[in-house]
Design an enzyme around this catalytic site. Structure first.
Site, PDB file in Angstrom:
ATOM      1  CG  ASP A 450      41.724 -10.386   4.523  1.00 26.46           C
ATOM      2  OD1 ASP A 450      43.303  -9.467   3.620  1.00 26.46           O
ATOM      3  OD2 ASP A 450      41.301 -11.166   3.284  1.00 26.46           O
ATOM      4  CG  ASP A 454      44.443  -5.393   5.313  1.00 25.60           C
ATOM      5  OD1 ASP A 454      45.154  -4.584   5.155  1.00 25.60           O
ATOM      6  OD2 ASP A 454      44.936  -6.527   4.608  1.00 25.60           O
ATOM      7  CG  ASN A 459      39.608  -3.250   7.116  1.00 26.94           C
ATOM      8  OD1 ASN A 459      39.697  -2.095   5.749  1.00 26.94           O
ATOM      9  ND2 ASN A 459      40.602  -4.034   7.980  1.00 26.94           N
ATOM     10  CB  ALA A 532      40.449  -5.255  -0.716  1.00 24.50           C
ATOM     11  CE1 TYR A 534      35.545 -13.178  -1.802  1.00 28.11           C
ATOM     12  CE2 TYR A 534      37.775 -12.763  -2.477  1.00 28.11           C
ATOM     13  CZ  TYR A 534      36.570 -13.432  -2.420  1.00 28.11           C
ATOM     14  OH  TYR A 534      36.435 -14.595  -3.929  1.00 28.11           O
ATOM     15  CE1 TYR A 536      36.956 -13.622   3.568  1.00 29.67           C
ATOM     16  CE2 TYR A 536      37.029 -11.095   3.428  1.00 29.67           C
ATOM     17  CZ  TYR A 536      38.178 -12.103   3.556  1.00 29.67           C
ATOM     18  OH  TYR A 536      38.334 -12.628   1.772  1.00 29.67           O
ATOM     19  CG  HIS A 586      39.034 -17.614   1.134  1.00 31.21           C
ATOM     20  ND1 HIS A 586      38.235 -15.864   1.122  1.00 31.21           N
ATOM     21  CD2 HIS A 586      37.835 -17.379   0.283  1.00 31.21           C
ATOM     22  CE1 HIS A 586      37.784 -16.028  -0.112  1.00 31.21           C
ATOM     23  NE2 HIS A 586      38.126 -16.218  -1.028  1.00 31.21           N
TER      24      HIS A 586
END
Length: 803
Positions: A450, A454, A459, A532, A534, A536, A586
């Site tokens: 991630d 990404d 994000n 997406a 999830y 965090y 994770h």
């Protein structure tokens, strides 16, 4: 234009002078001469400045009008100040080249423009614009310039000695002792080196990725509509890589798939004709075979379908579409592979799928939740200057990058007469990996990086849209480039606030009945991102007793699969009719560039592993109750590839080899693991080619400026096995008495529950950095008692009274 140093520091205008020991003398002479600050001599040129160098046609130079002759009173003050110049030795400048923004005098060099950005400050919107314009202008042809896509524009962090120089004389904490002592006093440049930006650029036409370094001079002209540009220092095409995906690409991919006629026909077979209901989440393909090689920029989307098109907050992840294989060429934005392999019916609409308030989800909210307010009548205990934060005895700087998100720099603790004591140079979360444990299509391919694929920072949320912090909050904005080179700002991206944390310490004397108790308070710096399905939350907590806690909060929506009628799978949990959640893990990687009691330039740290051992039965353990802590010095990088072991209470201590506490023990900070795990996969698992760093919980490396990401800089479609940490440690560099970097890998194994649906309650995971012999006693013993008491009356009215 001269600058009053009084406006930027508390050294009374002497921050550009060579010898700090002479500052008291200069202050005294200034008071005797009744000179108003700043000293006029700082503006006075004692010799005619040399003519400026020829100005390039492309450069923009501010022309200052000539100064009028000083009035008689000021002339007298300047004459009085001439005596002061005899105390001031000549100051060398760095760099040596003369620039239009600096004037050179015989005895004193004058800073012509204030230092507006600390070397570690994130790039401003203006700096990002200048960096993008510079790179774009360097394109050889209009076609090259038009095909440039800007994946990342980030500060190129300077060498540590530049940071030390800035912290010593230009910015808080203004601590000259950060620099090494030299004969004749320190040599202080009048200006810091220019900041630099590092850009990752993807060429959409040629499918090439390049890395650029741009030097940023005074970029303020860009904000005034000028044409000022930076200077390209270097550019390099990086072969055989794919950079991270961008939100623009995700949106284009969704539109491409939804407009693809065979896909529309496949959705009709499943009873869906309204394409507005369809959700297409583009996932990077990872690397499973040569078909995924980075010669093409690829995505394998996951498909979902909402039930109602007029409900913007409907949980569309409740209806996964299975059996459709789609491969998208993200460079040309075309579907290159499509197959409707298996008709799996859409799961029925789950009445429990939504999570919006009250009737909007078809439910009723609780009515017995009273407001909870945090009142700080006298304001917060922290102080913020730019990105520099001071809270009680802690101080540090806040940074932000598109990939890592929040970065904490220059962490130090002010320890009474011992002054400012460094703990770490840089703390951040540099990667996370989410591998799924279902071997069926498409779930076996779900192993997202991630951060590297990404970007956690790109994000991140604007906390204007929802923040879980209470009390007095300080927010920081984040700036980054979008795919086409424009600048976007996430307002209120990073949250800084204080939290009550229960009891700090307490003792009651049973003989006297007297008690002392203190409440714990912590300073929290955090940001939250969505990748997406999830969410965090990444948190750094600073405590009054010297502890630093790293915490990740996991929430959001499970990534689901569809089941055939009557089917069940052992690789997941059925959470609704026709709907199951695959098992997965994770993993997070925290990179900690440690500096325990080390000034910049010092490399005096070592790492010790501690295991608790039970004493063997015998004369030393006649009662069979003895145990002790056994230490092992980790001397090399391969020796320091370690795993957690709760059976021996294993932890690791970073110690300074030259500093001791009052008992003669080396000062240190220990890494205390929380709950953890290792990958539940075979040694030949495809995702471990790119994520070899997951094989151990702790790695320790010798500091190297270019070693930033455990899976290498470009994990997207990376065909090279073991790139990053697993390769670097093969050098087996010494880490004893060195500048050490800790890479702590921590993870959680998620066996989904029905209670995780429709939105998952927060799961917590993290670790602690705890002082170990760093202080001579508890640093929290000086925390004062609470001074306010909230008296709750029987009628429910609260009265705040001072104790």
């Amino acid at each position: 234009m001269s600058v009053d140093c009084d406006s930027c520091c508390y050294y009374g205008g002497f921050c550009v002078l060579a010898n700090p020991l002479q500052w008291p003398q200069l202050r005294k002479k200034r008071r005797l001469a009744a000179l108003p600050p700043p000293i006029p001599v700082l503006r006075l040129s004692l010799a005619a400045p040399p003519p400026p160098p020829p100005t390039p046609a492309s450069a923009e130079v501010e022309v200052q009008p000539p100064l009028p002759p000083p009035p008689p009173q000021q002339q007298q003050q300047q004459n009085r100040a001439s005596a002061v110049t005899s105390l001031v030795p000549e100051v060398d400048s760095q760099p040596k080249t003369t620039t239009p923004s600096a004037a050179v005098t015989k005895g004193i060099q004058v800073m012509m423009r204030a230092q507006t950005h600390h070397p570690l400050d994130p790039l401003s919107a203006a700096e990002i614009s200048v960096a993008v314009a510079t790179v774009r202008a360097a394109g050889a042809t209009p076609e090259v310039r038009d095909s440039m896509r800007f994946v990342e524009v980030v500060l190129l962090e300077p060498e540590k000695h530049v940071v030390a120089l800035a912290d010593a004389y230009f910015f808080p904490p203004f601590q000259p002792s950060l620099l090494p002592r030299t004969k004749g006093g320190p040599v202080i440049p009048i200006k810091l080196p220019p900041r630099r930006a590092r850009l990752v650029v993807y060429n959409k036409k040629s499918n090439e990725t390049s890395v650029w370094v741009v030097e940023l001079t005074e970029v303020h002209a860009a904000t005034r509509g000028g044409h000022h540009r930076g200077k390209v220092i270097s550019s390099q095409v990086v072969p055989d890589v794919q950079p991270p995906m961008d939100a623009v690409e995700y949106a284009e991919c969704e539109a491409t798939v939804k407009d693809f006629p065979p896909f529309m026909e496949a959705m009709k077979r499943r009873g869906i004709e309204d394409m507005d209901l369809v959700m297409v989440d583009a996932w990077c393909v990872g690397y499973h075979s040569n078909a995924d090689a980075p010669s093409r920029r690829l995505a394998k989307p996951l498909i979902f379908c909402r039930t109602e098109s007029d409900c913007p907050m409907e949980n569309g992840y409740a209806r996964p579409v299975e059996g459709i294989h789609v491969l998208v060429d993200m460079q040309n934005m075309v579907v290159i592979e499509f197959e409707d392999r298996k008709l799996v019916p859409l799961p029925p609409a789950d009445p429990l799928r939504n999570y919006t308030p009250g009737e909007t989800r078809g439910g009723v909210d609780r009515s017995d939740v009273k407001p909870l307010q945090i009142i700080q009548l006298e304001g917060p205990s922290f102080r913020v200057s730019g990105h520099f934060v001071e809270w009680q005895k802690w101080n540090f700087r806040i940074g932000f990058t598109p990939r890592e998100g929040l970065v904490i720099y220059s962490v130090a603790y002010v320890d009474g007469s011992r002054g400012r004591r460094p703990v770490a140079h840089r703390l951040s979360f540099v990667e996370m990996v989410v591998p799924y444990g279902d071997p069926n299509e498409p779930h076996y391919r779900k192993n997202a990086f991630d951060a590297g694929e990404d970007g956690l920072g790109k994000n991140a949320h604007s906390l204007k849209k929802g923040c879980d912090c209470l009390g007095y909050i300080k927010y920081f904005d984040a700036h980054f480039t979008n795919f086409t080179g424009g600048v976007e700002t996430i307002e209120n991206c990073v949250c800084l606030h204080e939290e009550d944390h229960g009891i700090l310490w307490k003792h009651q004397d049973w003989r006297t009945g007297l008690a002392e108790v203190r409440r714990s308070r912590r300073l929290t710096v955090s940001f939250i991102c969505t990748v997406a399905n999830y969410e965090y939350g990444f948190f750094w907590h600073f405590y009054q007793d010297g502890k630093i806690e790293a915490e990740v909060k996991l929430t959001g929506i499970l990534s689901l699969g569809a089941l055939q009628p009557g089917e069940s799978r052992k690789y997941g949990t059925t959470i609704a009719p026709g709907l199951y959640a695959p098992v997965h893990q994770h993993f997070f990687v925290a990179r900690m560039d440690m500096a325990v009691d080390c000034k910049p330039g010092e490399a005096h740290n070592q790492v010790v592993e501690v295991n608790v051992k039970v004493e063997e039965a015998g004369k030393n353990n006649v009662h069979n109750n003895a145990f002790y802590a056994e230490e092992e010095l980790l001397k090399t990088e391969t020796q320091a590839m370690r795993d957690c072991n709760p059976l021996t209470a294993r932890h690791w201590i970073v110690r300074n080899t030259r500093t001791v506490n009052r008992t003669g023990q080396l000062t240190g900070y220990k890494l205390v693991p929380g709950s953890n795990c290792l990958p539940l996969a075979g040694s030949e698992a495809k995702f471990l080619r790119r994520a070899a760093f997951l094989k151990h919980n702790l790695w320790v490396t010798q500091y190297s400026r270019n070693e930033m990401y455990p899976g290498g800089e470009f994990p997207n479609q990376n065909p090279r096995a073991g790139e990053g940490l697993a390769t670097w440690v093969k050098l087996n560099r010494p880490i004893e008495e060195n500048n050490v970097v800790l890479w702590y890998v921590f993870g959680i194994t998620h066996i989904p529950r029905l209670e995780d649906w429709p939105v998952m309650p927060v799961e917590h995971i993290g670790f602690m950095l705890m002082p170990h012999g760093f202080f001579n006693c508890s640093p929290a013993v000086d925390v004062p008692p609470s001074t306010y008491d909230l008296d709750i009356k029987e009628n429910g009215v609260a009265k705040l009274s001072k104790l």
